[in-house]
Design an enzyme around this catalytic site. Structure first.
Site, PDB file in Angstrom:
ATOM      1  CE  LYS A  54      -3.887  -2.539   2.146  1.00  0.00           C
ATOM      2  NZ  LYS A  54      -4.680  -2.942   3.305  1.00  0.00           N
ATOM      3  CD  GLN A  98      -3.368  -4.345   6.614  1.00  0.00           C
ATOM      4  OE1 GLN A  98      -3.155  -3.570   5.741  1.00  0.00           O
ATOM      5  NE2 GLN A  98      -3.583  -5.517   6.047  1.00  0.00           N
ATOM      6  CG  ASP A 121      -9.423  -0.375   5.080  1.00  0.00           C
ATOM      7  OD1 ASP A 121      -9.222  -0.456   3.856  1.00  0.00           O
ATOM      8  OD2 ASP A 121      -8.899  -0.766   5.954  1.00  0.00           O
TER       9      ASP A 121
END
Ligand code: NAD
Length: 292
Positions: A54, A98, A121
């Site tokens: 990422k 994460q 997200d």
């Protein structure tokens, strides 16, 4: 003949489009570059790989990223403190924590503590709820990546029967909602199957589109699909063979290739699309950020 749905190539195209948009709406207007924050807890090797990719994607496209890497045994309170810092930092447009998190951390509490306006997200209930209600929201990157693949390859979804395998919050559930929405890139009849579904092949054999997100290599075989089905393989499992390791999808590629009409390869299918969709969400957050 089976056509490969090339996520690598699509991601390159979309990277160029995002770069152009950054040039037009940010650089040319002398605005600050979009900035993605990432909070990582611990040293799980898959999480480290995902986070590094990422960060690399941000570099490729020329946007800013910041990583807060906390030790494995950090407390929930410490993690919440870092989240509050990101929430309050006007220079961070969007950020992610994460997943998966360690067992001693309450993931729901963590997701709920993220400012929905920065939740790139799309896991916060405010975004998830809005997405379910056809409202504008951050959509989880993998699900958005799958929809984009289907869209760019002009694959008809409307009126088709889609079978999703796996009901996780990050893949199976959001894609099942998106495919069934009364919307462009929706209007599919969706069957959501999971670990408690008996005789999964009863459903997959009827499917026009199969989206599998289980994490079990070779789970979906050619015998389980009808001829001409469209197969989207989300699964990624690291399989060791001697000293070498490989990425394997949920699909038994050899038996499905030739019978399906389209298939996403692993690697090179959904994975690169997930990374670029996170950047797309970050750009959306940056353009919405009133502090710019
Ligand atoms: P998860 O473990 O949270 O969910 C797996 C799902 O599979 C569960 O809902 C479970 O009910 C279902 N399942 C398990 N065994 C089953 C069975 N025998 N029959 C039917 N369903 C079964 O996993 P996840 O986070 O959704 O990830 C799934 C896979 O997708 C993993 O391999 C992961 O690495 C991969 N993944 C890939 C991307 C990408 O960008 N390509 C993104 C996210 C996840």
């Amino acid at each position: 003949m089976t056509q490969l749905l090339n996520g690598n190539k699509l991601a390159i195209d979309i990277r160029k489009e995002i770069s152009k948009e950054i040039e037009k709406n940010i650089r040319n207007k002398k605005k600050r570059l979009p900035h993605l924050g990432i909070i990582l807890l611990g040293t799980n090797s898959s999480s480290l790989t995902y986070v590094n990719s990422k960060i690399q994607e941000c570099k490729n496209i020329g946007i800013e990223s910041s990583l807060i890497h906390l030790p494995n045994d950090s407390s929930e309170r410490e993690l919440l403190k870092e989240i509050q810092k990101m929430n309050n930092n006007p220079l961070i447009d969007g950020f992610i924590v994460q997943l998966p998190l360690q067992k001693h951390i309450n993931s729901d509490k963590i997701i709920m503590s993220i400012n929905p306006k920065k939740d790139v997200d799309g896991f916060h209930p405010e975004n998830f709820g809005k997405m379910s209600l056809d409202m504008k929201a951050f959509v989880p990157a993998t699900a958005l990546g799958i929809l984009t693949i289907l869209d760019r390859y002009k694959i008809e979804i409307s009126g088709k029967h889609t079978v999703v395998i796996g009901r996780s919050r990050i893949v199976g559930r959001p894609i099942s909602i998106l495919m069934s929405r009364k919307n462009y890139l929706g209007n599919s009849t969706v069957t959501l199957t999971h670990s408690h579904t008996p005789n999964i092949d009863y459903y997959t054999k009827q499917a026009d589109i199969i989206i599998t997100a289980v994490g079990c290599p070779g789970f979906l075989t050619g015998k389980m699909i009808k001829k001409g089905a469209i197969v989207i393989d989300v699964g990624i499992t690291i399989v060791k063979d001697g000293k070498k390791s490989f990425l394997k999808g949920d699909v038994d590629f050899n038996s499905v290739y030739g019978k399906a009409s389209y298939i996403t390869p692993v690697p090179g299918g959904v994975g690169p699309m997930t990374r670029i969709m996170l950047i797309k969400n970050t750009l959306m957050a940056a353009l919405n950020n009133e502090n710019k």
